[in-house]
Scaffold this motif. Structure first.
Motif, PDB file in Angstrom:
ATOM      1  N   THR A 102     -11.182   2.080  17.494  1.00  0.00           N
ATOM      2  CA  THR A 102     -10.139   2.616  18.368  1.00  0.00           C
ATOM      3  C   THR A 102      -9.220   3.510  17.550  1.00  0.00           C
ATOM      4  OG1 THR A 102     -10.228   0.601  19.663  1.00  0.00           O
ATOM      5  CG2 THR A 102      -8.275   1.975  19.933  1.00  0.00           C
ATOM      6  N   THR A 104       0.801  -1.215   0.000  1.00  0.00           N
ATOM      7  CA  THR A 104       0.000   0.000   0.000  1.00  0.00           C
ATOM      8  C   THR A 104       0.833   1.265   0.000  1.00  0.00           C
ATOM      9  OG1 THR A 104      -0.075  -0.315   2.362  1.00  0.00           O
ATOM     10  CG2 THR A 104      -2.012  -1.002   1.128  1.00  0.00           C
ATOM     11  N   SER A 128      -6.690  14.175  -0.892  1.00  0.00           N
ATOM     12  CA  SER A 128      -5.788  14.610  -1.946  1.00  0.00           C
ATOM     13  C   SER A 128      -5.138  15.946  -1.602  1.00  0.00           C
ATOM     14  CB  SER A 128      -6.549  14.765  -3.255  1.00  0.00           C
ATOM     15  OG  SER A 128      -5.681  15.357  -4.198  1.00  0.00           O
ATOM     16  N   MET A 132      -6.984   7.495   6.135  1.00  0.00           N
ATOM     17  CA  MET A 132      -8.237   6.764   5.961  1.00  0.00           C
ATOM     18  C   MET A 132      -9.227   7.027   7.087  1.00  0.00           C
ATOM     19  SD  MET A 132      -8.598   2.764   5.189  1.00  0.00           S
ATOM     20  CE  MET A 132      -7.179   2.388   4.296  1.00  0.00           C
ATOM     21  N   ARG A 133      -8.690   7.302   8.318  1.00  0.00           N
ATOM     22  CA  ARG A 133      -9.587   7.344   9.483  1.00  0.00           C
ATOM     23  C   ARG A 133      -9.792   8.758  10.004  1.00  0.00           C
ATOM     24  NH1 ARG A 133     -10.787   2.122   8.258  1.00  0.00           N
ATOM     25  NH2 ARG A 133      -8.896   0.895   8.247  1.00  0.00           N
ATOM     26  N   LEU A 157      -3.811  -1.872  14.943  1.00  0.00           N
ATOM     27  CA  LEU A 157      -5.188  -2.197  15.300  1.00  0.00           C
ATOM     28  C   LEU A 157      -6.168  -1.773  14.210  1.00  0.00           C
ATOM     29  CD1 LEU A 157      -5.263  -1.193  19.076  1.00  0.00           C
ATOM     30  CD2 LEU A 157      -5.126  -3.488  18.124  1.00  0.00           C
ATOM     31  N   ALA A 158      -5.645  -1.158  13.155  1.00  0.00           N
ATOM     32  CA  ALA A 158      -6.499  -0.565  12.125  1.00  0.00           C
ATOM     33  C   ALA A 158      -7.495  -1.561  11.565  1.00  0.00           C
ATOM     34  CB  ALA A 158      -5.628  -0.010  11.004  1.00  0.00           C
ATOM     35  N   VAL A 159      -7.106  -2.783  11.399  1.00  0.00           N
ATOM     36  CA  VAL A 159      -7.987  -3.758  10.781  1.00  0.00           C
ATOM     37  C   VAL A 159      -8.947  -4.364  11.811  1.00  0.00           C
ATOM     38  CG1 VAL A 159      -8.074  -5.902   9.458  1.00  0.00           C
ATOM     39  CG2 VAL A 159      -6.238  -4.263   9.042  1.00  0.00           C
ATOM     40  N   LEU A 167      -8.435   7.696  17.700  1.00  0.00           N
ATOM     41  CA  LEU A 167      -7.104   8.281  17.883  1.00  0.00           C
ATOM     42  C   LEU A 167      -6.756   9.204  16.721  1.00  0.00           C
ATOM     43  CD1 LEU A 167      -5.286   5.064  19.162  1.00  0.00           C
ATOM     44  CD2 LEU A 167      -5.704   7.143  20.494  1.00  0.00           C
ATOM     45  N   GLY A 190      -2.730   4.341  16.594  1.00  0.00           N
ATOM     46  CA  GLY A 190      -3.444   3.070  16.716  1.00  0.00           C
ATOM     47  C   GLY A 190      -2.789   1.945  15.952  1.00  0.00           C
ATOM     48  N   ALA A 191      -1.886   2.320  15.093  1.00  0.00           N
ATOM     49  CA  ALA A 191      -1.027   1.369  14.402  1.00  0.00           C
ATOM     50  C   ALA A 191      -1.771   0.133  13.890  1.00  0.00           C
ATOM     51  CB  ALA A 191       0.135   0.974  15.319  1.00  0.00           C
ATOM     52  N   THR A 241     -10.909  -1.123  14.368  1.00  0.00           N
ATOM     53  CA  THR A 241     -10.958   0.069  13.535  1.00  0.00           C
ATOM     54  C   THR A 241     -11.442   1.293  14.307  1.00  0.00           C
ATOM     55  OG1 THR A 241     -11.536  -1.459  11.789  1.00  0.00           O
ATOM     56  CG2 THR A 241     -11.676   0.874  11.267  1.00  0.00           C
ATOM     57  N   HIS A 278      -2.028   9.482  -5.014  1.00  0.00           N
ATOM     58  CA  HIS A 278      -2.543   8.203  -4.528  1.00  0.00           C
ATOM     59  C   HIS A 278      -3.183   8.273  -3.160  1.00  0.00           C
ATOM     60  CE1 HIS A 278       0.204   5.720  -7.416  1.00  0.00           C
ATOM     61  NE2 HIS A 278      -0.727   6.422  -8.030  1.00  0.00           N
ATOM     62  N   HIS A 279      -3.223   9.466  -2.572  1.00  0.00           N
ATOM     63  CA  HIS A 279      -3.753   9.548  -1.215  1.00  0.00           C
ATOM     64  C   HIS A 279      -5.246   9.799  -1.223  1.00  0.00           C
ATOM     65  CE1 HIS A 279       0.318   9.355  -0.039  1.00  0.00           C
ATOM     66  NE2 HIS A 279       0.626  10.589  -0.417  1.00  0.00           N
ATOM     67  N   LEU A 280      -5.905   9.302  -0.183  1.00  0.00           N
ATOM     68  CA  LEU A 280      -7.359   9.516  -0.097  1.00  0.00           C
ATOM     69  C   LEU A 280      -7.668  10.989   0.048  1.00  0.00           C
ATOM     70  CD1 LEU A 280      -8.633   6.616   2.185  1.00  0.00           C
ATOM     71  CD2 LEU A 280      -9.188   7.031  -0.216  1.00  0.00           C
TER      72      LEU A 280
END
Lengths: 283, 186, 323, 1118, 133
Positions: free
Chosen positions: A203, A14, A271, A236-237, A196-198, A207, A193-194, A201, A267-269
């Protein structure tokens, strides 16, 4: 200047923009990167959590591979890979029994003489703000950025030995040298949150929201990171999705005159393109 | 109710954790600076201080079922601020290994699942294929469409390729051997 | 009746025995006072002669005990004579032959291997060289004349005290020998020397050394050829390892007076425990640096300290080599 | 005769008997050792029944010696010595064996511990058999106490002693006494006003006839022993006389310098001249000065650059010039030609660029010349003694200037037709215009200095002729005017002109025929001056030949750069070997050089490259490799010379070997700089004045200690954002063919801006503004450090505590956020005499805070930060402070993050409860993890560990309860007093329970925080106790000195003198009379170094003789 | 060899190391019971003769401990001990005494944990060396 390069799994996946921009920036700075041959995963946080020996062995495997290269330093863009390799090298040096056990598992002897650097650390120490300033072709005038270091580069300090864990400044210095203005904020090393993202989510969302909100409050145009996991989480979050989260290498590339496309800025969400255009940094 | 009798076995668990983690938990002042620092401590996740309190109290089952160490992302913040320099992520690893050895069911199965999928991926190919691991995880947790929207956006932007989500990829026999060697020894 | 005396030498260079010939008016004078019954060197006496003698008054014994026959002779003399006198550093402290103790004797090594050649078995070697009083069968030595060799004036002082009684010219002798008051008084009063008397001074060589002492600050070890002195200054202060500070006097600073550092042939002064330890302490305390690396550097220039500080005294006075 | 020994083994309850089999030891000892007459064991030997056991045995059995095996001798040796002496035994016939601390407490193995204990007892028995009865000597006690530290503990101790009628010297590091308590607002738990409690005490001490307060003082050295200490006290200058100062405060507003106030803990600034608060004792002003600033230290003449820069910054140019003139008569000249070493060390240079000190000085000089009004101090009353100065160079003229001010009639004799020496004939006009020089020389004439040019000393006038004319003293400053010879062939050819000769000719407008192609030989400033002069005189090609490389060139960089700009060519690593010509020079042969190993000067030595000789055409060669004296002149002076041909002048006085004749400048120093010559001139003037006024020589006043050269935070804060001013210069095009000045000089604005850039790093800049303002003339800026020697009987160490540096917790943001303050800062905020006049407001915006968070354990109970201990007072301080805050602001809310509330003290717990119940303080159990800004607010994050949840508090102000630490300079104090400290730097008391104010050194007592963190009542109690200890000594009036000193057996001593140099107390000397070492028992401390080193064992320390120790070893190992 | 208990003679300076030894006891720091302490005023008081005496009387090792450089109660007695230690060590080495059997250590009054550490470490290393003769 030559160095061994350990991209780590994410930079193949990614986080290709981080990989591409890192390689491009190093080239521009005259640093010859040579990939560790057949590198493998460092085990990341799952191995560290679930099996100490496995974690050490996976890191040691890559250390052994790097020792086959004729360079003294390994440069690692991913902060977790960086900390794992550094930590494993120290653990092996401190405990001969462990060393014997791990060497058996990885079928190699480990000298433990490699200089292990994060990419940020390497650029800050070996090139420095002055060295970077000399390469700037397109100063990032008018760009106000919030440098975000994350955890693994600086914490725990007795493991990484890099910068100040509460208020690091090495990235600030590089960004200032690019002509950007940096935000003096207190979220430089607040955890995103490193991993734990998956699995957790929400948490991570809590953060990240808070970090980005403070960046917004500080009127930053972008958050600048040195970690692909920080980038993915913050990008993303976040609420609203308007705060660009960029790699410091991307900004270096921009200032060195590279194109937004090559640096993966599209490529970033969240932009950054509109903002960068408005500042006249990209056309 | 905790009932203490003065038997030496009361401290066995504590000493085991201390030995495996290399952290001197007896030094702990219970000051709570760790839990205040911990990014994942919350209403539901106790945080390092209470986890240590449980270990010190000999509450083995409670400690092994504590969510804190599953949540621990090894950020190292607590270790840096601890007045007695206890490194909690080393403690987390020790607890994980003890739980695994004793067959304690993971109290946070989703974290466990992801980490297991991750390591499987490493074992198989030497490197982890992130998107694959994420897709497998989403499928296994019956949320196949989780993060679909940002995922699609990223695909649209060309940041990721849908192909990367598919299973496959080469293998690294050396890495596989590391896994098997270490498994043998245990 | 004239006292019966014996003059013998065990292992050594026989210089002390020769000194006996040099005393005062020479051997004839001695003959005036005593009846020399046993003196292999001069009279050609043999062990058989000794066995025949019933009783002796005084025996002047020089040389170290290094062989079985040395030991046998010493033990026999002890039995037969009233006063056994150790003459010279070898008999007194083991002397130079005593340095052999630093190494296991070749014979013993060969014997260990089981290939001791016939000719090496003779004479029978003792495992350790000893001073006269180190021999098991010898419970006491009545007097000691140190020195290598024992000097004429001290030997004569001993002879006159033990053999001649308190005769008139002895007073001059004692003055010349600079013996301590406590020793001279009983001799002159006819009581004879106190038991175990050492015919030498009780201070150290420095007390009689003619050199100028200023201040002790030891910078580096020097060899005699490196330290040219014309000032008459203390040799140790010039960097030479002079053992006059920790060696019993009696010689009158003979060597140091002519620029030769004292080698310690009179053994340690009475109050000290071990001459080497004292040399180490006295010199190193004055090293002119407090930096460990520099101290180490100075210290490392001292080579063969054992052979140097215990040159004449290893069997008798070196605590770590005794026993 | 055999000795009868009694052996007593203590069980110490179970302390010993729990591990060591005491009964077994006693049994075995009794049976195995025939010297032992009796061997007993008992539960508590130190108890009265235990002691009685011993006493009875001594009486009944007639024991000769006693061995006691129990705890550490540090604990009970005195007890048992007392016991045996009560039974009539000499206390030194007793030996104590430690089987508790060293056996039972350290081992869990009873067998090994018992074996060890038995060995130790055996050692004690063998040793005691060799003991001798000893008798200590009695010495009178000096009835005066030294109290180190003027805080509440020291004050209490001082008053106790002084009120009992004994002399007290109180020494205090700071300018006032009162210590930490003076900074507090109120005290817990009664909320008394700290000031109201303390100031009556401080003023009582201040006016007490028996107390002498020495402020700004430190103990430098303590020698002697109990009752008879000799103490050296180093007293830093206050600069303001405590006698003369009336405390009017007129000095304060005129002081130009603002520095951070330590007393206000950084919450306010102060002037270096100040008084921390109106009720301070001593109630007079004083000046803070850090030492000689780097610029002044670097200046050979010691010119106070900080002073005149600051005055210039204020626009006080006349005053500034006066400061320059204190040590430099020629401002305009110096401002042009000085090599300004001051600037290269200027601290501002560590931040951006150094101050343009030199150019600013030039501005001051030029301004004066432009106004035509010469500023000099008033001349003192005219004196009759005439002084002759030989040589009108910078040294001679400076001497003339300072002698003229002193009131002496001065005549300067100069051989050349012009005055100025090398300034006139050695420095080209383009660097120093003649009219500037002459104007400054004319100023001297205006002061009455007579300058007779064209008079050669030695021929026209002599010592004798001048003495006949009434001259009483002479200063020879004739300089070095001959060029040094190259010592190669052809130097006498026409076309070879010496460097100094060339410059002189140019200056005097004498013909100096130079050709078109000139080669200058040398690399110094003279060489460059010659080169640039030749260009100006019309040479086409000027080449400087130098045997080393550019890096080694002694000429100043700027000169070389300018020369290069102007077209001078350089040929490095080349040396002339031959000058060729037929009567007239035509060619030069030179050889290439290479650099070899560094020589003594550290520069690499040039070596010729063989066979590399080259010949070049040339018209003129100017050797400029150095200056030499005129041998004809100097040898006729009838004074001793140095080997290298300069006059021998004593360092410090500049006196030559001829009485009344002084020498300085180049002719004494060798070739040196202008500013060094001026320094010499001033020194000579001082020496001559002393010689004439007092008839003797005296070394010059010692210079001030240089200050620390690292840049401090406060200096960074003081640095005004002004860039260094650029010197306007003549364009290069305008320089050719003339000698016009290149540097054009600063404007007034530029000079003033430069002045404002000064950091005033020395704190007080000694500008003299306050001196001019002070009515009673109480200020003396020349005051220097003094060392006082005091005779002292007892010492109380009350040096107090320091505050933990909260900046070591970066996560708490102290120093980053103005509203995160320490609790000491909070005290100042509450204090009516504090920076806010007692209003509790936020430092950032002066608003009243609503939510205040108190953070406990900042620097306490934190091993990672090196302070593992509890500071004991912080819980109560926070409770008190939140209570004060609540009183000031009833609507406010206080939060306290704590680990454990420690309220162990009378009324403390009740007070703490009240803050919860009445002030509604919210106590949150947990250590704060972080203080951070979010959304513009301060947020404090931690865990509420009782609720089990992370908690964040939005705070208006955060107060860090900083821990107490040892004083930063504790090692210096410990070394001076010979005391031990614990790992944290607190002084160790002799016993934690029974000797809390005594130290291991008898006669030195502890009080207050120096011994460990404590609150005010405890400090006061300890101060009183320490005072009582001292009084006990004084009231007895004599002390028994332990007999454990060294002695020499003269019978054995050979006089080798090994021992003499070893004694650190100079107690050992060599007695020529006895030909033996002699030990002064009063000085001997009994360390035994001499005894150990004595090669003949003639020296022994009583009670630690070789026999005793050897016996102990034997006994232990038997 | 398992029941071999070396005997170590320790000369401790009264002002630093002895205080540390006492404090180590007070703090109950467990130590090998092999050390026999002889209290001296200063490490500078320790005559090398005592060291030889200890060895010749059967000690397996000798420790001399004093104040840290600069902290000597008697200004510089410890420096004399330092100077002696090197030459003495060389002499001992010549005479066949293993290097680890004689040590000079600086142990301040505050360093009781270090005292225990030195004792344990030294006891263990001497145990490894075995008896002297």
């Amino acid at each position: 200047m030559k160095a061994s390069y350990y991209p780590g799994c994410s930079l193949e996946g990614t986080a290709k923009p981080y990989d591409h921009s890192s390689r491009a920036v190093c080239e521009a700075l005259g640093i010859g990167l040579e990939d560790i041959p057949d590198w493998s995963c460092c085990g990341s946080s799952p191995a560290l959590k679930m099996n100490k020996d496995l974690s050490t062995a996976l890191a040691a495997h890559n250390l052994a591979l790097s020792e086959t290269q004729s360079v003294e330093d390994v440069v690692i863009p991913c902060p977790f890979c960086f900390r794992r390799l550094l930590s494993a090298q120290a653990e092996l040096a401190a405990d001969p029994d462990l060393k014997a056990r791990i060497e058996g598992a990885v079928e190699a002897e480990i000298q433990g003489t490699t200089g292990i650097h994060s990419l940020l650390g390497f650029l800050a120490e070996r090139v420095g703000a002055d060295g970077v300033r000399k390469k700037v072709q397109r100063p990032l005038k008018g760009l106000r950025v919030a440098p975000y270091y994350g955890c693994y580069l600086v914490k725990p300090h007795d493991v990484t030995g890099f910068d100040d864990p509460e208020n690091p400044t090495s990235m600030d210095d590089l960004l200032t040298a690019l002509g950007a203005e940096t935000v003096d904020w207190d979220f430089k090393t607040e955890c995103c949150g490193a991993g734990l993202a998956v699995s957790k989510t929400e948490t991570v969302r809590d953060l990240c929201r808070r970090i980005v909100a403070e960046a917004v409050h500080q009127k930053a145009d972008a958050v600048v990171v040195a970690c692909q996991l920080c980038q993915a989480n913050l990008d993303m979050r976040q609420d609203g999705g308007a705060m660009p989260v960029l790699y410091f290498t991307q900004l270096m590339g921009l200032a060195f005159g590279m194109s937004a496309k090559d640096l993966g800025l599209k490529h970033h969400l969240a932009s950054p393109m509109k903002m960068l255009k408005a500042k006249g940094i990209v056309s | 109710m905790l009932r203490l009798t003065g038997q030496p076995t009361e401290r066995a668990f504590l000493h085991k954790v201390m030995e495996m983690s290399g952290q001197d938990l007896l030094d702990c002042l219970q000051c709570g600076k760790c839990s205040g620092s911990c990014p994942i401590a919350s209403e539901t996740v106790a945080g390092p201080r209470r986890l240590i309190a449980r270990i010190l109290a000999g509450m083995k089952d409670e400690a092994l079922e504590d969510a804190t160490w599953w949540y621990c992302v090894a950020c190292g913040t607590c270790a840096g601020r601890c007045p007695v320099e206890i490194n909690m992520y080393e403690v987390a690893t020790a607890l994980c290994e003890i739980a695994e050895a004793e067959g304690v069911k993971p109290s946070e199965p989703d974290i466990h699942l992801f980490e297991e999928l991750f390591l499987k991926s490493v074992q198989k190919t030497g490197r982890v294929r992130e998107l694959q691991a994420v897709m497998q995880y989403n499928l296994r947790t019956f949320h196949p469409f989780k993060d679909m929207v940002p995922g699609m956006k990223l695909i649209f932007k060309g940041a990721i390729s849908p192909k990367e989500m598919l299973p496959g990829g080469g293998s690294d026999p050396k890495v596989a051997r590391i896994f098997s060697r270490l498994a043998e020894k245990e | 009746m004239k006292p019966k005396i014996a003059i013998v030498s065990a292992s050594g260079c026989r210089a002390c025995e020769t000194t006996m010939l040099d005393i005062h008016y020479g051997v004839s004078a001695l003959n005036r006072w005593a009846e020399i019954q046993f003196w292999p060197f001069v009279l050609g006496s043999s062990m058989a002669d000794l066995e025949r003698i019933d009783h002796l008054d005084v025996c002047f014994f020089s040389g170290a005990i290094a062989t079985g026959s040395d030991r046998a002779m010493a033990e026999m003399l002890r039995k037969k004579c009233d006063r056994l006198v150790a003459v010279g550093a070898c008999a007194a402290y083991g002397g130079m032959p005593g340095l052999k103790n630093l190494k296991k004797p070749a014979t013993a090594e060969a014997a260990d291997r089981g290939d001791l050649p016939e000719e090496l078995a003779l004479p029978e070697q003792e495992n350790r060289v000893r001073a006269l009083d180190g021999v098991d069968g010898i419970d006491r030595v009545d007097a000691v004349v140190p020195g290598c060799p024992a000097p004429v004036n001290l030997v004569w002082a001993a002879v006159s005290a033990l053999v001649c009684g308190g005769e008139a010219d002895a007073r001059i002798t004692y003055a010349a020998a600079r013996l301590p008051e406590e020793m001279v008084r009983p001799i002159l009063s006819g009581l004879g020397p106190p038991p175990g008397a050492v015919f030498a001074g009780e201070k150290a060589v420095c007390a009689t050394c003619s050199r100028k002492k200023e201040e002790k600050r030891f910078k580096a070890v020097k060899r005699p050829y490196q330290a040219y002195e014309s000032t008459g200054r203390c040799l140790l202060e010039q960097g030479l390892i002079c053992q006059g500070i920790a060696t019993r006097e009696g010689c009158g600073g003979l060597c140091t007076g002519v620029g030769v550092p004292c080698r310690g042939c009179y053994g340690k002064p009475p109050a000290t425990f071990d001459p080497g330890a004292k040399m180490v302490s006295a010199i190193s305390s004055t090293f002119e640096t407090e930096k460990p690396a520099e101290i180490q550097k100075i210290a490392d220039d001292f080579v063969d300290m054992t052979g140097c500080f215990y040159r004449y005294t290893l069997p008798a006075q070196c605590m770590l080599m005794k026993g | 005769m055999k000795k009868k020994i009694g052996v007593y083994v203590c069980q110490c309850g179970t302390n010993i008997a729990g591990t060591v089999d005491v009964a077994k030891i006693a049994d075995e000892i009794a049976t195995e050792n025939e010297d032992v007459a009796v061997c007993r064991y008992y539960k508590y030997m130190c108890s009265e029944p235990g002691q009685k056991l011993i006493r009875d045995d001594i009486a009944e059995m007639g024991l000769d010696c006693v061995v006691e095996a129990s705890c550490s001798p540090k604990m009970h040796e005195p007890t048992f010595r007392n016991a045996v002496s009560q039974a009539g035994m000499n206390p030194y016939m007793f030996e104590m064996v430690n089987i508790r601390e060293h056996c039972s407490w350290i081992s869990k193995n009873p067998d090994l511990a018992t074996k060890k204990a038995k060995d130790l007892v055996k050692g004690g028995i063998s040793r005691v058999a060799h003991h001798q009865p000893l008798q200590g000597t009695r010495k009178p006690v000096t009835p005066a106490a030294l109290v180190v530290g003027g805080g509440i503990a020291g004050i209490t101790a001082s008053l106790k002693i002084a009120n009992a009628g004994y002399q007290v010297y109180m020494i205090e590091k700071d300018e006032i006494i009162g210590g930490r308590m003076a900074q507090f607002d109120k005290t817990f738990p009664t909320l008394d006003c700290a000031g109201c409690t303390l100031t009556p005490k401080t003023s009582e001490v201040g006016r007490h006839p028996n107390v002498e307060i020495l402020t700004k003082s430190e103990v430098a050295e303590v020698t002697g022993f109990v009752g008879n200490f000799k103490v050296k006290v180093r007293q830093k200058p206050r600069y303001v006389s405590t006698e003369k100062c009336t405390g009017c405060g007129d000095c304060q507003p005129v002081c130009p310098i603002d520095i951070t106030s330590d007393f206000e803990v950084g919450l306010a600034t102060r002037h270096p001249i100040s008084r921390p608060f109106p009720q301070a004792i001593p109630n007079t002003y004083s000046i803070l000065r850090a030492g000689s600033p780097p610029c002044q230290t670097a200046c050979p003449a010691g010119v106070n650059a900080v002073g005149y820069m600051n005055l210039t910054g204020m626009g006080k140019y006349d005053e500034a010039l006066a400061v320059v003139r204190e040590r430099m008569p020629f401002a305009a000249v110096c401002g042009r030609i000085c090599f300004h070493p001051c600037e290269s060390v200027c601290k501002r240079g560590l931040l951006d660029d150094p101050l343009a000190i030199c150019y600013t000085k030039r501005f001051l000089g030029d301004r004066e010349l432009a106004r035509g009004e010469f500023v000099h101090p008033p001349l003192k009353e005219a004196k009759p003694d005439k002084v002759a100065i030989v040589g009108a160079g910078p040294a001679g003229l400076s001497a003339a200037y300072y002698l003229a001010i002193e009131g002496y009639p001065v005549t300067v004799f100069e051989k050349l037709p012009v005055a100025g020496g090398m300034l006139a004939v050695g420095i080209p006009d383009y660097r120093l215009p003649r009219d500037i020089l002459n104007a400054e020389i004319d100023n001297l004439k205006g002061m009455g200095v007579e300058i007779r040019t064209g008079v050669a000393f030695g021929t026209d006038v002599t010592f004798d002729s001048l003495e006949a004319e009434g001259y009483k003293s002479f200063f020879i400053a004739t300089g070095l005017h001959n060029s040094m010879s190259l010592k190669i062939q052809g130097e006498d050819l026409e076309g070879v002109v010496g460097g100094t000769d060339l410059l002189r000719k140019v200056s005097l407008d004498e013909p100096a025929a130079i050709g078109k192609k000139v080669v200058i030989i040398g690399g110094g400033n003279v060489a460059i001056d010659c080169a640039r002069s030749c260009l100006r005189m019309g040479a086409d090609e000027v080449i400087v030949l130098y045997r080393r490389s550019r890096e080694e060139m002694p000429a100043w960089d700027i000169e070389v750069d300018e020369a290069e700009h102007e077209g001078v060519q350089f040929m490095f690593l080349a040396a002339p070997t031959r000058l060729i010509g037929d009567g007239k020079l035509s060619r030069i042969e030179y050889i290439r050089m290479e650099l070899g190993e560094p020589d003594d000067s550290g520069r690499r030595r040039p070596q010729p490259v063989e066979g590399s000789e080259t010949v070049m055409d040339v018209d003129t060669v100017v050797p400029a490799i150095g200056q030499a004296s005129d041998p004809d002149f100097i040898t006729k002076l009838d004074v001793e010379l140095e080997r290298w041909g300069t006059i021998r002048a004593a360092e410090g006085t500049l006196a030559t070997t001829r009485p009344g004749v002084f020498a300085g400048g180049d002719c004494a120093l060798g070739a040196a700089s202008f500013v060094e010559a001026v320094a010499h001139g001033r020194q000579a003037a001082e020496s001559i004045h002393h010689y004439l006024a007092h008839g003797g020589l005296r070394p010059l006043t010692p210079s001030e200690t240089p200050m620390d050269e690292a840049v401090t935070e406060d200096e960074k804060r003081r640095a005004k954002p002004i860039p260094r001013q650029e010197m306007p210069r003549l364009s290069e095009a305008k320089r050719k063919g003339n000698f016009d000045e290149v540097d054009l000089g600063f404007t007034e604005e530029m000079a003033a801006a430069e002045g404002r850039r000064c950091l005033s790093c020395s704190l007080c800049c000694q500008c003299g503004e306050c001196v001019r303002e002070c009515g009673p003339q109480a200020i003396d800026l020349r005051e220097t450090e003094r060392v006082r020697e005091l005779e002292i009987g007892a010492i109380v160490v009350a040096t107090g505590i320091d505050i933990f540096d909260a900046g070591r917790y970066p996560e708490y943001g102290h120093g980053r956020y103005p509203d995160v303050i320490t609790n000491l800062q909070f005290e100042r905020l509450c204090n009516a005499s504090g920076p806010t006049g007692g209003k509790v407001v936020r430092p950032s915006d002066g608003k009243v805070p609503r939510s205040v968070v108190f953070v406990q354990c900042v620097g306490s109970r934190d091993r990672a930060k090196g302070n593992e201990y509890c500071s004991k007072v912080c819980c109560m301080i926070s409770a008190k402070q939140l209570s004060i805050f609540k009183h000031h602001n009833p609507d406010g809310q206080a939060y306290v993050f704590y680990i454990d509330n420690r309220a162990g003290g009378k009324g403390y717990e009740e007070f703490l409860r009240r803050t919860i119940e009445e002030d509604e303080a919210r106590y949150i159990r947990g250590r704060v993890a972080r203080v951070f800004r979010e959304g513009g607010r301060l947020v404090v994050r931690g865990e509420d560990s009782l609720a089990g949840m992370p908690v964040e508090v939005e705070a208006d102000m955060v107060v860090l309860a900083t821990g107490l630490t040892a004083q930063k300079d504790y090692t210096a104090v410990a070394r001076a007093l010979n005391l031990s400290t614990d790992q944290y730097g607190f002084f160790i008391e002799s016993h934690p329970k029974l000797g809390p104010v005594e130290t291991s050194l008898s006669g030195i007592f502890l009080a207050g925080g120096a011994q460990g963190p404590k609150d005010i009542p405890e400090s006061v109690a300890q101060g009183g106790a320490a005072g009582a200890e001292a009084l006990a000594l004084f009231s007895v009036g004599e002390v028994e000195v332990e007999p454990t000193v060294a002695g020499v057996d003269e019978r054995l001593c050979t006089g080798c003198r090994t021992c003499v140099e070893l004694c650190a107390y100079n107690a050992v000397s060599f007695s020529e009379e006895c030909k033996a070492a002699f030990i002064n028992e009063a000085l001997c401390q009994g360390c035994g170094t001499c005894a150990a080193a004595c090669p003949v064992a003639a020296i022994h320390v009583q009670h630690y003789t070789p026999e005793q120790i050897m016996a102990q070893i034997e006994g232990i190992l038997a | 060899m398992t029941d071999y208990e070396p005997k170590i003679i320790a000369f401790l300076c009264n002002w630093c190391s002895y205080v540390a030894a006492d404090a180590a006891g007070v703090s109950r720091f467990q130590q090998a019971a092999n050390v026999r302490v002889i209290r001296v005023f200063c490490s500078g008081m320790v005559d090398p003769s005592y060291v030889l005496k200890a060895f010749s009387s059967g000690a397996d090792a000798v420790l001399v401990a004093g104040c840290h450089p600069g902290d000597c109660h008697y200004i510089s007695g410890n420096m004399k001990a330092l100077r002696r230690s090197f030459l003495l060590a060389n002499l001992l080495k010549e005479m066949g005494v293993d290097e680890g059997r004689f040590r000079l250590e600086w142990i301040a009054a505050s360093e009781s944990p270090r005292y225990a550490e030195v004792i344990n470490e030294m006891s263990e290393s001497v145990r490894q060396l075995g008896p002297m003769h």
